[in-house]
Design an enzyme around this catalytic site. Sequence first.
Site, PDB file in Angstrom:
ATOM      1  N   ASN A 120       0.887  -1.382  -0.022  1.00 17.81           N
ATOM      2  CA  ASN A 120       0.052  -0.176  -0.003  1.00 17.81           C
ATOM      3  C   ASN A 120       0.795   1.326  -0.049  1.00 17.81           C
ATOM      4  O   ASN A 120       1.835   1.341   0.677  1.00 17.81           O
ATOM      5  CB  ASN A 120      -1.163  -0.023   1.117  1.00 17.81           C
ATOM      6  CG  ASN A 120      -0.271  -0.185   2.747  1.00 17.81           C
ATOM      7  OD1 ASN A 120       0.592  -0.669   2.729  1.00 17.81           O
ATOM      8  ND2 ASN A 120      -1.100   0.354   3.561  1.00 17.81           N
ATOM      9  N   ILE A 121       0.454   2.234  -0.701  1.00 21.09           N
ATOM     10  CA  ILE A 121       0.978   3.508  -0.804  1.00 21.09           C
ATOM     11  C   ILE A 121       0.158   4.627  -0.451  1.00 21.09           C
ATOM     12  O   ILE A 121      -0.629   5.047  -1.211  1.00 21.09           O
ATOM     13  CB  ILE A 121       1.677   3.554  -2.249  1.00 21.09           C
ATOM     14  CG1 ILE A 121       2.467   2.603  -2.774  1.00 21.09           C
ATOM     15  CG2 ILE A 121       2.369   4.987  -2.482  1.00 21.09           C
ATOM     16  CD1 ILE A 121       2.913   2.422  -4.234  1.00 21.09           C
ATOM     17  N   GLU A 122       0.398   5.089   0.942  1.00 24.97           N
ATOM     18  CA  GLU A 122      -0.524   6.273   1.184  1.00 24.97           C
ATOM     19  C   GLU A 122      -0.333   7.689   0.723  1.00 24.97           C
ATOM     20  O   GLU A 122       0.987   7.791   0.187  1.00 24.97           O
ATOM     21  CB  GLU A 122      -0.607   6.227   2.455  1.00 24.97           C
ATOM     22  CG  GLU A 122      -1.289   4.828   2.938  1.00 24.97           C
ATOM     23  CD  GLU A 122      -1.691   4.897   4.450  1.00 24.97           C
ATOM     24  OE1 GLU A 122      -1.145   5.372   5.409  1.00 24.97           O
ATOM     25  OE2 GLU A 122      -2.502   3.850   4.827  1.00 24.97           O
ATOM     26  N   CYS A 136     -10.732  -3.126  -4.316  1.00 25.72           N
ATOM     27  CA  CYS A 136      -9.589  -3.983  -4.855  1.00 25.72           C
ATOM     28  C   CYS A 136     -10.458  -5.284  -5.401  1.00 25.72           C
ATOM     29  O   CYS A 136     -10.134  -5.863  -6.387  1.00 25.72           O
ATOM     30  CB  CYS A 136      -8.694  -4.376  -3.848  1.00 25.72           C
ATOM     31  SG  CYS A 136      -7.443  -3.217  -3.411  1.00 25.72           S
ATOM     32  N   CYS A 176      -4.192   0.722  -2.509  1.00 23.96           N
ATOM     33  CA  CYS A 176      -3.822  -0.586  -1.609  1.00 23.96           C
ATOM     34  C   CYS A 176      -2.826  -1.611  -2.441  1.00 23.96           C
ATOM     35  O   CYS A 176      -2.514  -1.380  -3.521  1.00 23.96           O
ATOM     36  CB  CYS A 176      -5.160  -1.389  -1.832  1.00 23.96           C
ATOM     37  SG  CYS A 176      -6.654  -0.582  -0.730  1.00 23.96           S
ATOM     38  N   GLU A 229      -2.881  -4.801  -3.193  1.00 22.77           N
ATOM     39  CA  GLU A 229      -3.423  -5.526  -3.907  1.00 22.77           C
ATOM     40  C   GLU A 229      -3.482  -4.789  -5.604  1.00 22.77           C
ATOM     41  O   GLU A 229      -3.178  -5.405  -6.674  1.00 22.77           O
ATOM     42  CB  GLU A 229      -4.934  -6.066  -3.762  1.00 22.77           C
ATOM     43  CG  GLU A 229      -5.051  -6.757  -2.433  1.00 22.77           C
ATOM     44  CD  GLU A 229      -5.266  -5.772  -1.181  1.00 22.77           C
ATOM     45  OE1 GLU A 229      -4.738  -4.774  -1.081  1.00 22.77           O
ATOM     46  OE2 GLU A 229      -6.124  -6.416  -0.542  1.00 22.77           O
ATOM     47  N   CYS A 239     -10.157  -4.967   0.247  1.00 16.90           N
ATOM     48  CA  CYS A 239     -11.075  -3.756   0.321  1.00 16.90           C
ATOM     49  C   CYS A 239     -11.894  -4.182  -0.987  1.00 16.90           C
ATOM     50  O   CYS A 239     -11.654  -4.767  -1.924  1.00 16.90           O
ATOM     51  CB  CYS A 239     -10.595  -2.695   0.440  1.00 16.90           C
ATOM     52  SG  CYS A 239     -10.047  -1.835  -1.087  1.00 16.90           S
TER      53      CYS A 239
HETATM   54  N1  THU Z   1      -5.162  -1.599   2.494  1.00 10.08           N
HETATM   55  C1  THU Z   1      -4.811  -2.280   1.546  1.00 10.08           C
HETATM   56  O1  THU Z   1      -3.610  -2.147   1.176  1.00 10.08           O
HETATM   57  N2  THU Z   1      -5.487  -3.322   0.809  1.00 10.08           N
HETATM   58  C2  THU Z   1      -6.611  -3.661   1.408  1.00 10.08           C
HETATM   59  O2  THU Z   1      -7.491  -4.422   0.826  1.00 10.08           O
HETATM   60  C3  THU Z   1      -7.053  -3.212   2.720  1.00 10.08           C
HETATM   61  C4  THU Z   1      -6.529  -1.838   3.070  1.00 10.08           C
HETATM   62  C5  THU Z   1      -4.471  -0.415   2.891  1.00 10.08           C
HETATM   63  C6  THU Z   1      -5.190   0.951   2.501  1.00 10.08           C
HETATM   64  C7  THU Z   1      -4.757   2.005   3.635  1.00 10.08           C
HETATM   65  O3  THU Z   1      -3.379   2.343   3.396  1.00 10.08           O
HETATM   66  C8  THU Z   1      -4.315   1.059   4.730  1.00 10.08           C
HETATM   67  O4  THU Z   1      -4.438  -0.485   4.275  1.00 10.08           O
HETATM   68  C9  THU Z   1      -5.479   1.196   5.628  1.00 10.08           C
HETATM   69  O5  THU Z   1      -6.869   1.029   5.238  1.00 10.08           O
END
Ligand code: THU
Length: 139
Positions: A41-43, A92, A52, A54, A89
């Site tokens: 994940n890259i915020e 995804c 996310c 995935e 999520c």
């Molecule tokens: N996140 C994912 O990378 N994949 C998911 O399917 C669930 C959520 C990440 C998004 C965000 O950076 C962090 O988890 C918290 O929601």
Amino acid sequence: MWEELIRRAIAQLDYAYAPYSEFKVGAALLCRDGRIFTGCNIENSAYGPSNCAERTAIFKAVSEGFRDFKAIAIVGGKHGKIEDYCAPCGVCRQVMAEFCHPEEFQIIMAKSPEDYQVCTLGELLPKAFSPKILEVEQG
Ligand code: THU
């Protein structure tokens, strides 16, 4: 059977960029030809542009010309410490539905290489809105 894929997903936790949620996620996407694409994940400070793990893996694969997917392993946890199974999520799941067969594509949610749950995409996203509905040729 899924141990190596899970290990690749766990390795991605080191690269996750999650300073806002502090929840790190790693994914490893297996193509039918055996190739693996990984993602984390890259915020983003504006929150919305965050991606996310995935989708990072899937978009990396598609952008390299690979769309024939067999399975994805997912791991995640606060500060990168895996304490529970990490489900994908809804966004995804929808992206998976674009490229993956609902009954064949396997989603592996892991706590460790030995401890994991496996579902099909169809189980996690029943009655999906998919390219079939639009009768679109995927090219
Ligand atoms: N996140 C994912 O990378 N994949 C998911 O399917 C669930 C959520 C990440 C998004 C965000 O950076 C962090 O988890 C918290 O929601």
